[in-house]
Scaffold this motif. Sequence first.
Motif, mmCIF file in Angstrom:
data_model
loop_
_atom_site.group_PDB
_atom_site.id
_atom_site.type_symbol
_atom_site.label_atom_id
_atom_site.label_comp_id
_atom_site.label_asym_id
_atom_site.label_seq_id
_atom_site.Cartn_x
_atom_site.Cartn_y
_atom_site.Cartn_z
ATOM 1 N N ALA A 17 -6.750 -40.221 48.614
ATOM 2 C CA ALA A 17 -5.645 -40.930 48.177
ATOM 3 C C ALA A 17 -5.939 -41.758 47.236
ATOM 4 C CB ALA A 17 -4.804 -41.533 49.371
ATOM 5 N N GLU A 18 -4.936 -42.329 46.481
ATOM 6 C CA GLU A 18 -5.124 -43.308 45.376
ATOM 7 C C GLU A 18 -5.322 -44.806 46.362
ATOM 8 O OE1 GLU A 18 -0.704 -44.877 44.268
ATOM 9 O OE2 GLU A 18 -1.725 -43.092 43.073
ATOM 10 N N LEU A 19 -6.159 -45.424 45.539
ATOM 11 C CA LEU A 19 -6.481 -46.775 46.239
ATOM 12 C C LEU A 19 -5.256 -47.443 46.119
ATOM 13 C CD1 LEU A 19 -10.231 -47.156 45.170
ATOM 14 C CD2 LEU A 19 -9.176 -46.429 47.275
ATOM 15 N N PRO A 20 -4.831 -48.223 47.102
ATOM 16 C CA PRO A 20 -3.895 -49.524 46.661
ATOM 17 C C PRO A 20 -4.576 -50.648 45.981
ATOM 18 C CG PRO A 20 -4.530 -49.725 49.133
ATOM 19 C CD PRO A 20 -5.274 -48.351 48.326
ATOM 20 N N TRP A 21 -3.768 -51.354 45.218
ATOM 21 C CA TRP A 21 -4.276 -52.637 44.350
ATOM 22 C C TRP A 21 -4.408 -53.744 45.193
ATOM 23 C CZ3 TRP A 21 -6.851 -54.586 40.560
ATOM 24 C CH2 TRP A 21 -6.469 -55.841 40.177
ATOM 25 N N SER A 22 -3.673 -53.940 46.645
ATOM 26 C CA SER A 22 -3.869 -54.749 47.372
ATOM 27 C C SER A 22 -5.159 -54.733 47.782
ATOM 28 C CB SER A 22 -2.758 -54.489 48.523
ATOM 29 O OG SER A 22 -2.928 -53.508 49.324
ATOM 30 N N ARG A 23 -6.203 -53.707 47.831
ATOM 31 C CA ARG A 23 -7.533 -53.827 48.305
ATOM 32 C C ARG A 23 -8.208 -54.589 47.446
ATOM 33 N NH1 ARG A 23 -11.122 -48.265 49.571
ATOM 34 N NH2 ARG A 23 -13.011 -49.327 49.813
ATOM 35 N N ALA A 24 -8.227 -54.317 46.021
ATOM 36 C CA ALA A 24 -8.879 -55.065 45.212
ATOM 37 C C ALA A 24 -8.309 -56.707 45.174
ATOM 38 C CB ALA A 24 -8.864 -54.467 43.750
ATOM 39 N N LEU A 25 -7.147 -56.695 45.209
ATOM 40 C CA LEU A 25 -6.652 -58.094 45.352
ATOM 41 C C LEU A 25 -7.021 -59.005 46.518
ATOM 42 C CD1 LEU A 25 -4.483 -59.822 43.576
ATOM 43 C CD2 LEU A 25 -2.578 -59.087 45.087
ATOM 44 N N ASP A 26 -6.923 -58.394 47.756
ATOM 45 C CA ASP A 26 -7.461 -59.087 48.826
ATOM 46 C C ASP A 26 -8.609 -59.412 48.743
ATOM 47 O OD1 ASP A 26 -4.793 -58.646 49.640
ATOM 48 O OD2 ASP A 26 -5.456 -56.776 51.069
ATOM 49 N N ILE A 27 -9.558 -58.705 48.280
ATOM 50 C CA ILE A 27 -10.938 -58.822 48.084
ATOM 51 C C ILE A 27 -11.176 -60.053 47.217
ATOM 52 C CG2 ILE A 27 -13.414 -58.116 47.909
ATOM 53 C CD1 ILE A 27 -12.495 -55.301 48.622
#
Length: 173
Positions: A17-27
């Motif tokens: 699945a596509e990655l959520p932008w929230s993953r990058a944002l949270d890190i």
Amino acid sequence: MTDTPTSTRNLDRYGTAELPWSRALDILTADTPTADLTFFVATVRPDGRPHTAGVGAVWVDGALYFKGGPGTRRSRNLAANPACSVSVRLRGLDLVLEGEAHRVTDSSTLERVAAVYRTGGWPVSVEGDAFTAPYSAPSAGPPPWHLYRLTLHTAFGVASAEPHGATRWDFAR
């Protein structure tokens, strides 16, 4: 603010699945400036050749900020052409951010970003419309240092940890 992409495209060729932008944002939010991260800013020289330099960057209030002395190649390049990209290896995610970087001179933003840098251990202070400190990375040049804010246009993420995937996020211009 770059909290929400205007479009997302799955680049993965293996069915994830596509990655959520929230993953990058949270890190980015959690790890800058305290994690040992090196960001690489790529700019364009007046003759069209690329230039890349490692910088200390921080994510503050939905934007990426980095610094450079006025005499550095990156600052001179950005003054002529603000287009740039910033790359970083985060926890489980390789990230490339593309957009335009412009110098920040307003005192409230300089003070807010300086406070974040200080939480990471760099004793920076604001002097006029720039930063100063007893030391910085050699690639930043001598003080004072200009602060730049990246206006994000596009980001690419490739996950090196579960859940894997590769995604492109586009943001309003």
